[in-house]
Design an enzyme around this catalytic site. Structure first.
Site, PDB file in Angstrom:
ATOM      1  N   TRP A 109      -9.645   2.456   2.068  1.00  0.00           N
ATOM      2  CA  TRP A 109      -9.247   3.748   1.400  1.00  0.00           C
ATOM      3  C   TRP A 109      -7.719   3.765   1.246  1.00  0.00           C
ATOM      4  O   TRP A 109      -7.223   4.432   0.193  1.00  0.00           O
ATOM      5  CB  TRP A 109      -9.577   4.636   2.112  1.00  0.00           C
ATOM      6  N   SER A 163      -0.856   7.986   8.060  1.00  0.00           N
ATOM      7  CA  SER A 163      -1.758   8.521   7.534  1.00  0.00           C
ATOM      8  C   SER A 163      -1.057   9.659   6.342  1.00  0.00           C
ATOM      9  O   SER A 163       0.065   9.234   5.788  1.00  0.00           O
ATOM     10  CB  SER A 163      -3.032   9.148   7.791  1.00  0.00           C
ATOM     11  N   HIS A 170      -8.417   2.475  10.111  1.00  0.00           N
ATOM     12  CA  HIS A 170      -7.269   3.525   9.886  1.00  0.00           C
ATOM     13  C   HIS A 170      -7.051   4.222  11.353  1.00  0.00           C
ATOM     14  O   HIS A 170      -7.407   4.994  11.877  1.00  0.00           O
ATOM     15  CB  HIS A 170      -7.845   4.886   8.861  1.00  0.00           C
ATOM     16  N   LYS A 205       2.897   9.428   4.650  1.00  0.00           N
ATOM     17  CA  LYS A 205       3.666   9.937   3.646  1.00  0.00           C
ATOM     18  C   LYS A 205       4.773  10.972   3.826  1.00  0.00           C
ATOM     19  O   LYS A 205       5.735  10.635   2.937  1.00  0.00           O
ATOM     20  CB  LYS A 205       2.338  10.712   2.502  1.00  0.00           C
TER      21      LYS A 205
END
Length: 436
Positions: free
Chosen positions: A363, A268, A415, A272
């Protein structure tokens, strides 16, 4: 800080030019068994649209076509790195002026029921004002006969959350610790350790808390001129990435760790961070992004219909502190952004990189993540590595694609980080980051 960028670019080319290992050499083991037990059915992909054309990673800002590894490393990579620093994450923080100290405060050679060596220690950045040390937890396979590769990543809820191990220490500066083992299902320690890998983790809040005002009192303030946040100053993701490099510094002090095979990974927002950390620090041997979405592995210009995927507008509104203030200039104007996320992935070349998605995680835009990895592969082909073929289409569920330096999979589910993900990560690293 601009000097730091140029030093990074100069250091990457000779790093990690490792030989490939044939998939035929991989034994049938718990990793392979895990990968084979899932149905490989077509993934359900949500329809999307494009906000402008993707920038070409192999065309320099002056129009020069990049067609050699040297041109990439010496010309295109430095300018892309600067564009990401200025417009997306903020300039990188410099290394601590006097290095770090890693003070081991606990060690057990019989952890996790005799399967692991457990090391816990505090990272102190010398010559700096540090609100608190960075507490690092390390598990290493007990029976290893030589230094082992290690997955290094941040965690969301504290080191004690990754396992129900009662001996994990909770730092005294943590006032309201989360439950032990809260995130244990995300860490398949049995498979990681039995496959010959170690794992190391630091609570992201030790480096900087995940809130908009943390820069005022956290370690980042040490580097801000006159205590003022400027439009291209490092944001939270950049600060976490800097903290991962301090974790790497600490791992390099442990003789049980293979210094050439430290893999930065994250899920998540921390996915990044893992990509940006690898782009900035060539000492990371490889990088893994799991469900990192907008601002991570997913293309900014690829947006799902009916607002089903995260956009710059949504992510900056909710998490304004993650990115450089300059990124606000591109809200609802994605087509004008001078970079896109395939170029972030390409900054890691020629080191291995793996991107993972989840079918129900619209998402994060799984197709945008796949397309970014495929597009980044063009840069890897400059170095002689196929990556994901240019004509590859979205793979079926549980069907990893890309065998040379760039890999991708999409699995069923939400997720999260699941056992299938770890099995795929390990198999990819076995093939692309073999022991010497």
């Amino acid at each position: 800080m601009n000097g730091t960028i140029m030093k990074i670019a100069a250091a990457v080319l000779p790093a990690m030019m490792l030989s490939e290992a044939s998939a035929d050499t991989l034994k049938t083991d718990s990793v392979t068994s895990e990968l084979l037990q899932y149905e490989c059915t077509p993934a359900t992909i949500q329809p999307g649209f494009w906000k402008g054309e993707l920038p070409d990673a192999l065309t320099a800002s002056d129009g020069t076509k990049i067609d050699t590894p040297e041109a990439w490393m010496n010309k295109r990579r430095p300018e892309l790195l600067k564009l990401f620093c200025t417009n997306v994450y903020g300039n990188p923080l410099p290394a601590p002026p006097q290095g770090i100290e890693f003070k081991v405060i606990e060690r057990s050679d019989n952890a996790l029921g005799g399967k692991a060596i457990r090391i816990q220690g505090d990272i102190t950045c010398k010559g700096m004002k540090q609100p608190n040390p960075f507490r690092m937890l390390v598990y290493l396979p007990k029976k290893a006969e030589k230094p082992v590769p290690v997955f290094l990543g941040l965690n969301f809820l504290g080191n004690q959350s990754i396992s129900d191990d009662p001996e994990i220490l909770i730092p005294e500066w943590v006032k309201n610790p989360r439950p032990r083992g809260k995130r244990a299902p995300r860490y398949d320690l049995d498979t990681i350790l039995s496959s010959g890998y170690g794992i190391a983790t630091i609570h992201n809040a030790d480096i900087e808390p995940d809130r908009p005002d943390a820069w005022r009192t956290g370690i980042r303030n040490e580097f801000l001129t006159d205590g003022v946040q400027r439009t291209d100053d490092p944001a939270t993701i950049a600060t976490w990435a800097w903290g991962l490099s301090r974790g790497l510094d600490a791992l390099l002090t442990l003789p049980e760790v293979d210094s050439r095979r430290i893999i930065v990974w994250g899920h998540s927002r921390l996915g990044k961070t893992s990509l940006w950390a690898a782009a900035l620090d060539p000492r990371f041997a490889a990088s893994i992004s799991n469900d990192s979405g907008c601002g991570g592995a997913s293309l900014t210009r690829h947006i799902l219909n009916d607002e089903k995927s995260e956009t710059l507008q949504r992510i900056i509104k909710t998490f304004p502190h993650w990115f450089a203030l300059n990124l606000n200039n591109y809200v609802d104007r994605e087509e004008t952004l001078p970079v896109d996320q395939h170029e972030l992935i390409a900054l890691i070349a020629p080191r291995p990189v793996y991107v993972a998605s989840a079918e129900e995680d619209a998402w994060a835009d799984p197709e945008g993540e796949f397309l970014a990895a495929r597009e980044a592969s063009k840069v890897y082909r400059l170095f002689g590595f196929q990556g994901i073929p240019a004509d590859a289409t979205m793979p079926n569920l549980h069907t990893p694609v890309g065998s040379e330096r760039v890999g991708y999979h999409i699995r069923a589910g939400e997720h999260d980080v699941q056992n299938f993900d770890w099995a795929a990560f390990i198999r990819f690293m076995n093939a692309n980051l073999p022991a010497e």
